[in-house]
Design an enzyme around this catalytic site. Structure first.
Site, mmCIF file in Angstrom:
data_model
loop_
_atom_site.group_PDB
_atom_site.id
_atom_site.type_symbol
_atom_site.label_atom_id
_atom_site.label_comp_id
_atom_site.label_asym_id
_atom_site.label_seq_id
_atom_site.Cartn_x
_atom_site.Cartn_y
_atom_site.Cartn_z
ATOM 1 N N ASN A 265 3.106 8.114 -1.875
ATOM 2 C CA ASN A 265 3.753 7.040 -1.125
ATOM 3 C C ASN A 265 4.319 6.019 -2.116
ATOM 4 O O ASN A 265 4.083 6.110 -3.320
ATOM 5 C CB ASN A 265 2.760 6.412 -0.139
ATOM 6 C CG ASN A 265 1.680 5.611 -0.848
ATOM 7 O OD1 ASN A 265 1.201 5.986 -1.913
ATOM 8 N ND2 ASN A 265 1.279 4.505 -0.250
ATOM 9 N N PRO A 266 5.101 5.027 -1.659
ATOM 10 C CA PRO A 266 5.816 4.156 -2.587
ATOM 11 C C PRO A 266 4.963 3.408 -3.606
ATOM 12 O O PRO A 266 5.440 3.115 -4.703
ATOM 13 C CB PRO A 266 6.550 3.181 -1.659
ATOM 14 C CG PRO A 266 6.814 3.990 -0.440
ATOM 15 C CD PRO A 266 5.583 4.832 -0.266
ATOM 16 N N CYS A 267 3.741 3.089 -3.288
ATOM 17 C CA CYS A 267 2.918 2.341 -4.244
ATOM 18 C C CYS A 267 1.916 3.211 -4.986
ATOM 19 O O CYS A 267 1.156 2.710 -5.821
ATOM 20 C CB CYS A 267 2.197 1.202 -3.536
ATOM 21 S SG CYS A 267 3.312 -0.107 -3.013
ATOM 22 N N GLY A 268 1.858 4.484 -4.678
ATOM 23 C CA GLY A 268 1.123 5.424 -5.503
ATOM 24 C C GLY A 268 -0.326 5.662 -5.147
ATOM 25 O O GLY A 268 -0.973 6.514 -5.751
ATOM 26 N N GLU A 269 -0.874 4.922 -4.142
ATOM 27 C CA GLU A 269 -2.297 5.082 -3.855
ATOM 28 C C GLU A 269 -2.594 6.303 -2.996
ATOM 29 O O GLU A 269 -3.753 6.682 -2.834
ATOM 30 C CB GLU A 269 -2.863 3.828 -3.186
ATOM 31 C CG GLU A 269 -2.516 3.645 -1.730
ATOM 32 C CD GLU A 269 -1.178 2.978 -1.506
ATOM 33 O OE1 GLU A 269 -0.868 2.631 -0.355
ATOM 34 O OE2 GLU A 269 -0.434 2.793 -2.499
ATOM 35 N N PRO A 431 -2.316 -1.508 -1.881
ATOM 36 C CA PRO A 431 -1.889 -2.897 -2.102
ATOM 37 C C PRO A 431 -2.285 -3.745 -0.903
ATOM 38 O O PRO A 431 -2.118 -3.327 0.236
ATOM 39 C CB PRO A 431 -0.362 -2.793 -2.202
ATOM 40 C CG PRO A 431 -0.065 -1.357 -2.360
ATOM 41 C CD PRO A 431 -1.182 -0.593 -1.732
ATOM 42 N N THR A 432 -2.827 -4.898 -1.141
ATOM 43 C CA THR A 432 -3.288 -5.744 -0.023
ATOM 44 C C THR A 432 -2.759 -7.163 -0.164
ATOM 45 O O THR A 432 -3.406 -8.110 0.278
ATOM 46 C CB THR A 432 -4.830 -5.774 0.026
ATOM 47 O OG1 THR A 432 -5.335 -6.371 -1.184
ATOM 48 C CG2 THR A 432 -5.413 -4.381 0.173
ATOM 49 N N THR A 434 -0.355 -9.085 1.245
ATOM 50 C CA THR A 434 -0.153 -9.940 2.407
ATOM 51 C C THR A 434 -1.425 -10.093 3.227
ATOM 52 O O THR A 434 -1.743 -11.198 3.684
ATOM 53 C CB THR A 434 0.975 -9.374 3.280
ATOM 54 O OG1 THR A 434 2.140 -9.189 2.475
ATOM 55 C CG2 THR A 434 1.317 -10.326 4.401
#
Length: 775
Positions: A265-269, A431-432, A434
């Site tokens: 996915n876009p952020c790699g996780e 990513p968290t 927000t």
């Protein structure tokens, strides 16, 4: 938790508070949002009332934070997916299949899903296309098409698109892929990552030759270290591409027996197979710390287990209540029931227990917490399998042979052997940015605290400005418990004083307990040497990480959030501006907490400087004359208005409309460089034109080139030597003004205009307004 911070209330109001179609409020407080989510996720349970109550209690006090898609969409009956991101289908090496995939990507992004693609399946540039008697244009040319599509979808909706593109390290076009984003206007909607194999890493270590091949045909041989250095130099200078250790991902995949992964996915996780979907949520560790800042400070393990157990059940239910853009995505999600439960607030939780991020003591404590987290997550999924059944593609012998499963405790393995498991993969660190702001501004994911305090400037309705301090949760709690004058202990460290190896050690530690992957950005000082920078990636590989992403401030991407007191947490950081820059101005109007935040157009002086450019479009008999006028604001020259004149009356109406719109944007202030990007992304379906050896996709794109050249010349955008030479080759400046250099670079948020855009966990997150974008 302490009293809710003003920024948290505003994040909820702007991003997650449910409103009816006419804009009126449906939810009066955050608890109403939790009730909406809890009720929606309990719909698939037999005892709906009981589980709705349990889910609500799990959300209270921000113990469990579902990903933003779930918070914003669950229970609203809107046609959106609750899954964050997808990896799309394998791209076939033919024109029809390529554009079928483009359509699928557009449909998915339209419903709010980010996407990942592996472009390694497309033949390299110059390869023969026998059916057409021509040469192939290569994967990067099609990435440009995807990039344009994403911009179009973005302009039609309120959320910016996010995409990941991967390419194998042995693809013949890999060097072009590595250099692609050195062009500042290219592939802005993509994150780029190289799929690095174990064989390649061994070749780098031995300095062996490395073949670039496609479907058995060898196109070129280079030295492995030459290719590795090319990756490293681009990342050092431009912050991309990232590196994904793809063989390690596949070897450690619980589903190694029924899928192959070549993208994330876009952020790699979330490494995912074709049509795979990622479903995310995070346990807020700060909510589980007892006796913070005392000698007996600790994480409540029993509450951790209870919170994880309920959270796994909630996320499993999301699979059944969510919509899906494509039937292939739904089939994939329900066949494997993959979830990604993670953590947030790690750095704050360590601070609350008196541990310095990256120290041996913090690593040891993180091991304890994450082992219990992993154990609880797997046990919860086993219990669900006993109650509701294992995921449909569960193969007991094959699943138990997996590398990650073999490392679990014996009783967990025995539970899987006896009952199966509900979710093929269970854990991930997302990513968290927000949702961490929403939860009282706790530290994000596994990242260190970036800055303990900073000032956020808010424009009030009467035009005045109100300074509002934004502070980290652990810092604010310490001040409340210990007093404002008590010196901060030495375990209060932020990202400015940590070494890159502190980051790598923490990422490697947590990866031991995560079956998917981790989204993390390793922040590096600008002055780090190239050799030391390269060593970060080698250490990440040696220590068992599944990928590595770094961020080093540079002249192209600029610096992350400026902190004028980086090494002193007692001083307030001025997040909105470096010391030598004018105060940025918010761009957008929005309502938050009953206050309307507005901006006024900049006033026009009687006389202002400007330049006129001549643009000759090949299809027109008459040239266009483009005038850009500027104003001097706070000692800095910035664009103010634009005029376009031509004898060709065919263009009259749309050029007048275009100039009025662009001028209106310019006069609002803030970072207006996006105007260039939007214009240059326009492709004319009738075809563009070749101008001085370069293909320009439309007349509007050519106008965008003119504006970009002007912004560079006046110092509003940084100078890009190669690019500016290409751009200015087909336009003539009739009135040259004195060029100005940027006195300093800052990253401004495209939504609120504040210079508060932080690169974290592979995503841009604005600490002023909560805007988030994975690109």
């Amino acid at each position: 938790m302490t009293a809710l911070a003003p920024i948290s209330k505003q994040i909820w109001d702007m991003k997650y508070r449910f409103r009816s179609s006419d804009g009126s409020y449906v939810e009066g407080k955050v608890e109403d949002t939790w009730k909406r989510i809890a009720t929606a996720l309990a719909e698939v349970e037999e005892d709906k009332a009981y589980w709705s109550d349990e889910f609500f209690k799990n959300l209270q006090d921000y113990k469990f934070l579902p990903a933003g898609r779930i918070i914003a969409g669950a229970g609203t009956k809107r046609r959106v997916t609750l899954f964050n991101c997808f990896v799309m289908g394998e791209i076939p090496d033919d024109m029809g299949g390529i554009f079928d995939n483009l359509k699928e990507a557009a449909v998915t992004m339209q419903q709010g899903g980010g996407i990942g693609y592996d472009f390694s399946t497309i033949r390299p540039k110059g390869a023969p296309v026998k059916s057409m008697g021509s040469d192939a244009s290569g994967p990067l040319s099609f990435m440009d098409v995807w990039d344009s599509m994403c911009r179009t979808i973005m302009s039609a909706g309120s959320r910016r698109g996010a995409m990941m593109a991967t390419l194998r390290c042995d693809h013949p076009d890999i060097l072009d892929f590595i250099a692609a984003k050195q062009d500042p206007g290219r592939l802005r909607m993509f994150n780029l990552s190289v799929l690095v194999t174990d064989d390649f890493m061994e070749a780098v270590q031995k300095d062996d030759p490395w073949d670039l091949v496609f479907k058995g045909t060898q196109y070129k041989t280079i030295r492995a270290r030459e290719l590795w250095d090319a990756i490293m130099r681009s990342t050092y200078a431009y912050a991309e591409p990232g590196v994904i250790f793809i063989d390690r991902i596949n070897a450690r995949n619980n589903l190694h027996y029924c899928e192959n992964i070549s993208a994330t996915n876009p952020c790699g996780e979330q490494p995912l197979p074709p049509y795979g979907a990622c479903l995310l949520g995070s346990i807020n560790l700060t909510s589980l710390i007892r006796a913070p800042f005392e000698d007996n400070a600790h994480l409540d393990m029993e509450t951790l287990r209870e919170t994880v157990r309920t959270s796994v059940r909630m996320m499993d239910n999301v699979i059944d209540v969510s919509g899906f853009p494509l039937s292939e995505q739904e089939n994939e999600a329900k066949a494997k029931r993959r979830i990604g439960l993670g953590i947030t607030g790690l750095a704050d939780a360590l601070i609350m227990c008196g541990r310095r991020y990256g120290s041996d003591e913090s690593i040891s404590l993180t091991h304890q917490w994450m082992k219990e987290f992993q154990r609880a997550a797997y046990q919860a999924s086993i219990d669900l399998a006993e109650e509701k059944g294992a995921f449909p593609l569960f193969d007991k012998d094959a699943y138990l042979s997996g590398e990650t499963i073999r490392q679990l405790d014996d009783d967990i393995v025995d539970g899987i052997r006896k009952h199966g498991i509900r979710n093929a993969l269970v854990t991930s660190i997302a990513p968290t940015g927000t949702i961490s702001l929403l939860a009282n501004n706790v530290s994000s994911g596994l990242e260190p605290v970036f800055s303990f305090t900073y000032t956020r400037n808010v424009l009030m309705p009467d035009g005045s400005r109100k300074s509002e301090e934004v502070s980290d949760y652990a810092y604010r709690l310490y001040r409340r418990l210990k007093g404002d004058t008590t010196p901060l202990p030495d375990y209060f460290v932020d990202a400015q004083v940590l070494t890159p190896m502190d980051h790598v050690k923490m990422q490697a530690t947590i990866q031991e307990y995560i079956d998917s992957s981790i989204s993390k950005t390793i922040n590096c000082p600008e002055e780090i040497s190239f050799e030391s920078f390269k060593d970060i990636y080698l250490k990440a590989y040696e220590m068992g990480c599944k990928g590595c992403t770094t961020y080093r401030p540079n002249d192209v991407t600029g610096a992350v959030l400026e902190n004028s007191a980086a090494t002193n947490p007692e001083s307030s950081a001025q997040a909105s501006l470096p010391l030598n820059e004018p105060e940025p101005r918010p761009q957008d109007n929005y309502e938050a907490g009953g206050i309307v935040y507005m901006t006024k157009p900049l006033d026009r002086p009687g006389t202002i400087p400007g330049q006129t450019y001549k643009l000759k479009w090949p299809e027109s008999n008459h040239a266009m004359y483009i005038t850009l006028n500027d104003i001097i604001q706070d000692g800095r020259r910035r664009p103010f208005e634009i005029f376009i004149n031509s004898k060709n009356v065919e263009h009259f109406a749309w050029t007048v409309a275009l100039t009025r719109m662009i001028s209106a944007v310019f006069r609002r202030g803030g970072d207006v460089s996006f105007v260039v990007e939007e214009l240059k992304a326009v492709f004319d379906p009738r075809g563009g034109a070749w101008m001085q050896g370069r293909y320009v996709p439309s007349l509007l794109a050519a106008i965008g080139d003119v504006i970009e050249t002007h912004l560079v010349q006046i110092g509003f955008l940084p100078q890009q030597t190669d690019k500016s030479e290409k751009t200015t080759s087909h336009i003539q400046a009739m009135d040259q003004s004195t060029n100005q250099k940027l006195s300093g670079l800052q990253r401004q948020c495209p939504e609120c205009g504040e210079a508060a855009l932080l690169k974290s966990e592979g995503c841009d997150t604005c600490t002023a307004c909560g805007f988030s974008k994975c690109s």
